[in-house]
Design an enzyme around this catalytic site. Structure first.
Site, PDB file in Angstrom:
ATOM      1  N   GLU A 111       0.855  -1.205   0.000  1.00 47.68           N
ATOM      2  CA  GLU A 111       0.000   0.000   0.000  1.00 47.68           C
ATOM      3  C   GLU A 111       0.871   1.227   0.000  1.00 47.68           C
ATOM      4  O   GLU A 111       2.047   1.154   0.390  1.00 47.68           O
ATOM      5  CB  GLU A 111      -0.871   0.023   1.266  1.00 47.68           C
ATOM      6  N   HIS A 224      -9.922  11.117   3.298  1.00 52.81           N
ATOM      7  CA  HIS A 224      -9.729  10.114   2.250  1.00 52.81           C
ATOM      8  C   HIS A 224     -10.117  10.736   0.914  1.00 52.81           C
ATOM      9  O   HIS A 224     -11.151  11.388   0.817  1.00 52.81           O
ATOM     10  CB  HIS A 224     -10.570   8.871   2.532  1.00 52.81           C
ATOM     11  N   ARG A 265      -1.890  10.052   0.259  1.00 53.58           N
ATOM     12  CA  ARG A 265      -3.320  10.293   0.448  1.00 53.58           C
ATOM     13  C   ARG A 265      -3.657  11.785   0.602  1.00 53.58           C
ATOM     14  O   ARG A 265      -4.584  12.283  -0.025  1.00 53.58           O
ATOM     15  CB  ARG A 265      -3.736   9.522   1.708  1.00 53.58           C
ATOM     16  N   HIS A 322     -11.902  10.955   7.378  1.00 55.23           N
ATOM     17  CA  HIS A 322     -11.735   9.495   7.448  1.00 55.23           C
ATOM     18  C   HIS A 322     -11.147   9.011   8.770  1.00 55.23           C
ATOM     19  O   HIS A 322     -11.526   7.961   9.292  1.00 55.23           O
ATOM     20  CB  HIS A 322     -10.822   9.074   6.291  1.00 55.23           C
ATOM     21  N   ARG A 358      -1.486   9.260   9.425  1.00 59.03           N
ATOM     22  CA  ARG A 358      -1.455   7.820   9.689  1.00 59.03           C
ATOM     23  C   ARG A 358      -0.957   7.067   8.460  1.00 59.03           C
ATOM     24  O   ARG A 358      -1.401   7.326   7.338  1.00 59.03           O
ATOM     25  CB  ARG A 358      -2.874   7.368  10.024  1.00 59.03           C
TER      26      ARG A 358
END
Ligand SMILES: Cc1cc2nc3c(=O)[nH]c(=O)nc-3n(C[C@H](O)[C@H](O)[C@H](O)COP(=O)(O)OP(=O)(O)OC[C@H]3O[C@@H](n4cnc5c(N)ncnc54)[C@H](O)[C@@H]3O)c2cc1C
Length: 481
Positions: A111, A224, A265, A322, A358
């Site tokens: 990821e 997100h 992100r 998110h 994160r």
């Protein structure tokens, strides 16, 4: 009286309850909502752990520190990255079946932000659902765990010295225990556009604060980039980053691509936000027609059920709130700062692990690593004296109104300004005011927090967390090791 009270039946609460029970403790597990309404149940991606032969906790640590943009607390990241693999093995021993490769070994996914393959999945993109189904079945079968479903913690009970000795329940009733573990989930649903279930509005943060615990880092909200917009019944439905990893592309209203889809992100989310602001369009469009639908069965079926076929049509998406990196300040065993006997784990806690951003899939692992640590530490707490503590008022953790949620989205969204944040400081909801005060105090752009007037990162704030001591509405910048 139980040994341990756990509030919340997501990944963190269920795992903490099972750990304590496995050590012979009696546990009362209180959950306000059904399982399908936890963020854990909705987790699509997976959990991160250094399991591959070319991986190690040290490499996972480096990736976590890099994602956190100078604000990750190194000791918390060390604990997570050292212990995540052992917790995965425990989950397997509890009966969770993770996806395997053709040799029967755990299939490890890659990821964004991870330099090695280290994401475990279950049922493809149904990881959270599969884990929760197993853990809740284990909890239900364990005679040492009493489950109070549909009951909401209303306040923390404290003895004369301020020590947490249990809680009060909405609608009446009290519970006492050696240790009270809050696993109440995050606060992303304080924003009106969110990927989270409605119950994730930060009730645990307010319960802990009212009892005297410190909160921190509330300005760091991860948005997100690709949550569905404008499709009835699927508003805010998250389309996993992995879809872009498999080749899906993002297009503006003119059909042109406008961002490197594999950027971090926060960069992708801000690019979409700015495009929508410039053009006035309601959505960007995700083209996943080239992606193998078999890889993302729940995404494809959820969209088809709502009347959109992502194999033939582009999907309208826009950013949504998110994940909140901040929460109840804890030490590395989940002890809440400021209140003995009170613990916090999972998304409601702030160990400093996630810093300003994160790293994807570290949050589920956090639930297991710190859920276990808190359960073990809680067992060492002394038995509470038989005191009649003064019950807190019923209104400690009110849900936000629609107006508050809209105001938080508008004024503390992807790009913040002093003007908007000052307006939010007058909101009737206590957590909205704290988010505003944190975001106002941090006069820089770092990770998930972007200030219009301060577009650069201020190196003097490296490693400095915005902490609200109990009762204070003005945060202090505190370094954590
Ligand atoms: C759509 C989506 C996808 C995600 N995908 C991933 C992923 O792939 N990988 C990853 O690592 N993370 C992912 N995340 C984040 C991750 O799922 C969460 O951080 C994590 O599951 C939080 O778990 P938790 O146990 O702390 O809280 P939750 O799972 O939210 O559980 C909170 C529990 O507390 C209860 N509760 C709350 N307040 C009270 C109260 N006052 N009294 C009683 N009970 C209360 C709720 O009813 C619930 O049972 C995702 C999140 C979302 C929303």
């Amino acid at each position: 009286m139980a040994d341990i009270i756990v509030v919340g039946a997501g990944a963190a609460g269920l795992f903490a309850a099972l750990t304590a029970a496995e050590k012979g403790a009696s546990v009362t597990l209180v959950s306000a909502r059904p399982l399908a309404e936890t963020a854990s149940y909705w987790a699509q991606g997976g959990a991160a752990a250094a399991l591959a032969v070319d991986d190690s906790p040290a490499i996972h640590l480096q990736d976590t520190l890099a994602a956190g943009r100078g604000l990750t607390r190194p000791s918390a990241a060390e604990v997570l990255t050292e212990e995540a693999a052992a917790r995965v093995r425990e989950l397997q021993a509890l009966g969770v079946i993770f996806d395997a490769d053709r040799h029967g070994e755990l299939a490890l996914g890659l990821e964004g932000g991870h330099s090695r393959r280290r994401i475990i999945h279950a049922g493809g993109s149904a990881t959270g659902r599969r884990i929760l189904r197993q853990l809740s079945a284990d909890v239900a079968a364990d005679p040492r765990i009493e489950v109070l479903e549909g009951r909401r913690a209303a306040g923390i009970l404290r003895d004369g010295e301020g020590r947490a000795v249990g809680l009060t329940l909405e609608g009446g009733g009290t519970l006492t225990a050696r240790a009270t573990i809050l696993a109440t989930g995050g606060a992303a649903a304080l924003w009106s556009r969110t990927t989270n279930p409605p119950g994730s509005f930060g009730s645990g943060l307010l319960l802990a604060r009212h009892a005297g615990a410190a909160l921190a880092d509330l300005e760091f909200t991860q948005f997100h980039p690709t949550a569905v917009v404008g499709i009835q019944g699927r508003e805010g439905f998250l389309i996993s980053e992995a879809v872009r990893g498999e080749g899906a592309t993002l297009h503006g209203p003119d059909g042109e691509r406008f961002v490197d889809e594999l950027s971090p992100r926060d960069a992708v989310a801000r690019a979409i936000f700015r495009l929508l602001r410039q053009t006035g369009a309601p959505a960007a469009y995700l083209d996943m027609r080239m992606v193998d639908p078999g890889r993302f069965p729940n995404v494809v079926s959820a969209l088809r059920e709502a009347g959109l076929d992502p194999m033939t049509q582009r999907v309208p998406v826009a950013p949504a709130s998110h994940y909140v990196m901040g929460g109840i300040v804890t030490d590395l065993d989940g002890r809440a700062d400021g209140v003995e006997g009170l613990y916090a784990v999972g998304e409601c806690a702030c160990t400093g692990l996630h810093g300003a951003n994160r790293l994807a899939s570290n949050s589920l692992s956090e639930c297991f690593v710190f859920g276990r640590r808190a359960a073990l530490a809680g067992l060492d707490e002394p038995e509470p004296p038989s005191v009649t503590a003064v019950p807190p008022p019923e209104t400690v953790a009110p849900p936000p109104t629609r107006d508050t949620r809209k105001a938080v989205w508008r004024l503390a969204g992807l790009e913040r300004s002093a003007e908007g944040l000052n307006e939010l400081r007058d909101d009737p909801h206590p957590l909205a005011r704290l988010v505003a005060a944190s975001a106002l105090a941090r006069e820089e752009t770092r990770g998930a927090h972007a200030r219009a007037e301060f577009p650069e990162t201020d190196p003097s704030l490296d490693g400095r967390h915005t902490v609200f001591p109990a009762g204070s509405e003005t945060p202090a910048f505190v370094p954590w090791l």
